[in-house]
Design a protein around this motif. Structure first.
Motif, PDB file in Angstrom:
ATOM      1  N   GLY A   1       0.816  -1.207   0.000  1.00  0.00           N
ATOM      2  CA  GLY A   1       0.000   0.000   0.000  1.00  0.00           C
ATOM      3  C   GLY A   1       0.846   1.251   0.000  1.00  0.00           C
ATOM      4  O   GLY A   1       0.540   2.230  -0.683  1.00  0.00           O
ATOM      5  N   PHE A   2       1.927   1.234   0.767  1.00  0.00           N
ATOM      6  CA  PHE A   2       2.825   2.396   0.825  1.00  0.00           C
ATOM      7  C   PHE A   2       3.488   2.644  -0.519  1.00  0.00           C
ATOM      8  O   PHE A   2       3.555   3.771  -1.004  1.00  0.00           O
ATOM      9  CB  PHE A   2       3.893   2.162   1.899  1.00  0.00           C
ATOM     10  CG  PHE A   2       4.950   3.221   1.931  1.00  0.00           C
ATOM     11  CD1 PHE A   2       4.685   4.471   2.488  1.00  0.00           C
ATOM     12  CD2 PHE A   2       6.201   2.987   1.379  1.00  0.00           C
ATOM     13  CE1 PHE A   2       5.653   5.451   2.509  1.00  0.00           C
ATOM     14  CE2 PHE A   2       7.175   3.968   1.391  1.00  0.00           C
ATOM     15  CZ  PHE A   2       6.894   5.202   1.958  1.00  0.00           C
ATOM     16  N   VAL A   3       3.977   1.570  -1.144  1.00  0.00           N
ATOM     17  CA  VAL A   3       4.649   1.690  -2.454  1.00  0.00           C
ATOM     18  C   VAL A   3       3.678   2.206  -3.504  1.00  0.00           C
ATOM     19  O   VAL A   3       4.011   3.067  -4.324  1.00  0.00           O
ATOM     20  CB  VAL A   3       5.250   0.334  -2.881  1.00  0.00           C
ATOM     21  CG1 VAL A   3       5.760   0.406  -4.324  1.00  0.00           C
ATOM     22  CG2 VAL A   3       6.376  -0.060  -1.946  1.00  0.00           C
ATOM     23  N   LEU A   4       2.445   1.676  -3.474  1.00  0.00           N
ATOM     24  CA  LEU A   4       1.444   2.110  -4.449  1.00  0.00           C
ATOM     25  C   LEU A   4       1.114   3.593  -4.277  1.00  0.00           C
ATOM     26  O   LEU A   4       1.054   4.351  -5.246  1.00  0.00           O
ATOM     27  CB  LEU A   4       0.171   1.272  -4.286  1.00  0.00           C
ATOM     28  CG  LEU A   4      -1.004   1.630  -5.217  1.00  0.00           C
ATOM     29  CD1 LEU A   4      -0.598   1.426  -6.674  1.00  0.00           C
ATOM     30  CD2 LEU A   4      -2.224   0.793  -4.875  1.00  0.00           C
ATOM     31  N   GLY A   5       0.931   3.999  -3.015  1.00  0.00           N
ATOM     32  CA  GLY A   5       0.642   5.403  -2.751  1.00  0.00           C
ATOM     33  C   GLY A   5       1.780   6.310  -3.157  1.00  0.00           C
ATOM     34  O   GLY A   5       1.573   7.388  -3.716  1.00  0.00           O
TER      35      GLY A   5
ATOM     36  N   ILE B   1      -7.367   1.517 -11.763  1.00  0.00           N
ATOM     37  CA  ILE B   1      -6.082   1.353 -11.075  1.00  0.00           C
ATOM     38  C   ILE B   1      -6.299   0.914  -9.630  1.00  0.00           C
ATOM     39  O   ILE B   1      -5.633   0.002  -9.127  1.00  0.00           O
ATOM     40  CB  ILE B   1      -5.279   2.666 -11.124  1.00  0.00           C
ATOM     41  CG1 ILE B   1      -4.878   2.989 -12.560  1.00  0.00           C
ATOM     42  CG2 ILE B   1      -4.042   2.575 -10.238  1.00  0.00           C
ATOM     43  CD1 ILE B   1      -4.235   4.347 -12.727  1.00  0.00           C
ATOM     44  N   VAL B   2      -7.252   1.563  -8.956  1.00  0.00           N
ATOM     45  CA  VAL B   2      -7.529   1.212  -7.559  1.00  0.00           C
ATOM     46  C   VAL B   2      -8.035  -0.225  -7.446  1.00  0.00           C
ATOM     47  O   VAL B   2      -7.649  -0.969  -6.536  1.00  0.00           O
ATOM     48  CB  VAL B   2      -8.553   2.203  -6.965  1.00  0.00           C
ATOM     49  CG1 VAL B   2      -9.008   1.738  -5.587  1.00  0.00           C
ATOM     50  CG2 VAL B   2      -7.944   3.596  -6.867  1.00  0.00           C
ATOM     51  N   SER B   3      -8.896  -0.628  -8.385  1.00  0.00           N
ATOM     52  CA  SER B   3      -9.436  -1.994  -8.351  1.00  0.00           C
ATOM     53  C   SER B   3      -8.339  -3.029  -8.556  1.00  0.00           C
ATOM     54  O   SER B   3      -8.282  -4.047  -7.851  1.00  0.00           O
ATOM     55  CB  SER B   3     -10.516  -2.161  -9.434  1.00  0.00           C
ATOM     56  OG  SER B   3     -11.587  -1.275  -9.203  1.00  0.00           O
ATOM     57  N   ILE B   4      -7.456  -2.752  -9.526  1.00  0.00           N
ATOM     58  CA  ILE B   4      -6.357  -3.691  -9.793  1.00  0.00           C
ATOM     59  C   ILE B   4      -5.414  -3.755  -8.602  1.00  0.00           C
ATOM     60  O   ILE B   4      -4.967  -4.843  -8.194  1.00  0.00           O
ATOM     61  CB  ILE B   4      -5.595  -3.274 -11.065  1.00  0.00           C
ATOM     62  CG1 ILE B   4      -6.499  -3.424 -12.298  1.00  0.00           C
ATOM     63  CG2 ILE B   4      -4.329  -4.099 -11.221  1.00  0.00           C
ATOM     64  CD1 ILE B   4      -5.869  -2.933 -13.578  1.00  0.00           C
ATOM     65  N   ALA B   5      -5.136  -2.551  -8.021  1.00  0.00           N
ATOM     66  CA  ALA B   5      -4.246  -2.519  -6.857  1.00  0.00           C
ATOM     67  C   ALA B   5      -4.854  -3.295  -5.689  1.00  0.00           C
ATOM     68  O   ALA B   5      -4.177  -4.049  -4.982  1.00  0.00           O
ATOM     69  CB  ALA B   5      -3.976  -1.071  -6.449  1.00  0.00           C
ATOM     70  N   GLY B   6      -6.160  -3.152  -5.482  1.00  0.00           N
ATOM     71  CA  GLY B   6      -6.827  -3.892  -4.409  1.00  0.00           C
ATOM     72  C   GLY B   6      -6.793  -5.381  -4.638  1.00  0.00           C
ATOM     73  O   GLY B   6      -6.603  -6.172  -3.700  1.00  0.00           O
ATOM     74  N   LEU B   7      -6.979  -5.781  -5.920  1.00  0.00           N
ATOM     75  CA  LEU B   7      -6.930  -7.203  -6.257  1.00  0.00           C
ATOM     76  C   LEU B   7      -5.547  -7.782  -6.002  1.00  0.00           C
ATOM     77  O   LEU B   7      -5.407  -8.896  -5.464  1.00  0.00           O
ATOM     78  CB  LEU B   7      -7.327  -7.388  -7.725  1.00  0.00           C
ATOM     79  CG  LEU B   7      -7.285  -8.834  -8.262  1.00  0.00           C
ATOM     80  CD1 LEU B   7      -8.255  -9.717  -7.490  1.00  0.00           C
ATOM     81  CD2 LEU B   7      -7.612  -8.848  -9.755  1.00  0.00           C
TER      82      LEU B   7
END
Length: 260
Positions: A8-12, A244-250
């Motif tokens: 989550g940190f890296v994505l943010g 992007i958010v959906s893919i990141a959550g998946l």
């Protein structure tokens, strides 16, 4: 759990860096008319707009004896019911230049005016009127000197100019100026002359723009300011945010399942 937090940190961090770099700009891309070695020689007389077909002209004739000018100043029916403040303006006679560049005036009949500058048209009408009026005074003004400003400006729209002497900077000022996202180096000007449209590019960051034959505008000019790359990238990012958010959550969910 730590792995999920790191992901989550890296994505943010990645999204934040993307936004910051997509928004970067420089003074060179923002400041108008930056000084250079250009010799400024722009003269308005060289670029005065000419009368064109479909122009609407207000023509008022006057002389020492108002009675002799009455036949040449028919009161417009548009002025009926107008307020006292604007009734004089509304009742002034207007004439539309036809497709052949001709206007038809009382007593004078058809007069060719297309292709003439405003002062040239005044001189021509004065000469024609001299056979009926001693020392006639003629005033001609454009009723439809309209400029359209589109794209990355604060208030896009069409604006009726009070005079034909207007610059591209003045038109942009009426539209609230370019936004921070507008490209100043590649402003598009669309102009129609004799039924033919042409496109011209102006770099507002360079002083040499003052010498351009398109620095002074003509009636019905259209100005378009395109968005910069940051704005285009932001629009793409905004459109794809949910994906992007959906893919990141998946991805985070899969990693969480695999690391149990």
């Amino acid at each position: 759990m730590r792995l999920i937090s790191k992901c989550g940190f890296v994505l943010g961090l990645f999204i934040a860096i993307l936004i910051v770099f997509s928004s970067c700009g420089s003074r060179k891309n923002m400041v108008y008319l930056q000084p250079d070695s250009t010799q400024l020689n722009s003269v308005y007389d060289q670029h005065i707009p000419t009368i064109q077909p479909n122009d609407i002209l207000t023509i008022v004739v006057s002389a020492a004896d108002p009675k002799v000018t009455a036949p040449f100043n028919p009161i417009s029916t548009l002025g009926v019911g107008a307020t006292a403040q604007n009734s004089d303006l509304a009742q002034r006679p207007t004439y539309t230049v036809d497709a052949k560049g001709i206007i038809t005036l009382p007593m004078l009949g058809q007069v060719q005016v297309a292709g003439l500058k405003r002062l040239q048209a005044i001189d021509k009408l004065r000469a024609e009127l001299s056979q009926y009026i001693k020392d006639p005074v003629v005033n001609i003004s454009f009723n439809n000197f309209r400029i359209s400003v589109l794209g990355e400006v604060a208030h896009p729209g069409s604006f009726v100019m009070p005079t034909e002497r207007v610059t591209i900077l003045e038109a942009l000022g009426m539209a609230g100026d370019l936004t921070i996202r507008g490209v100043r180096e590649n402003v598009l000007l669309v102009r129609e002359v004799g039924g033919q449209k042409s496109m011209h590019r102006l770099d507002l960051t360079k002083e040499e723009t003052l010498n351009s034959p398109y620095y002074y505008l003509a009636q019905n000019d259209v100005i378009y300011v395109e968005p910069n790359k940051a704005q285009i990238n932001n629009s793409k990012l905004g459109a794809n945010t949910n994906i992007i958010v959906s893919i990141a959550g998946l991805i985070i969910t899969v990693i969480s399942v695999l690391t149990r």
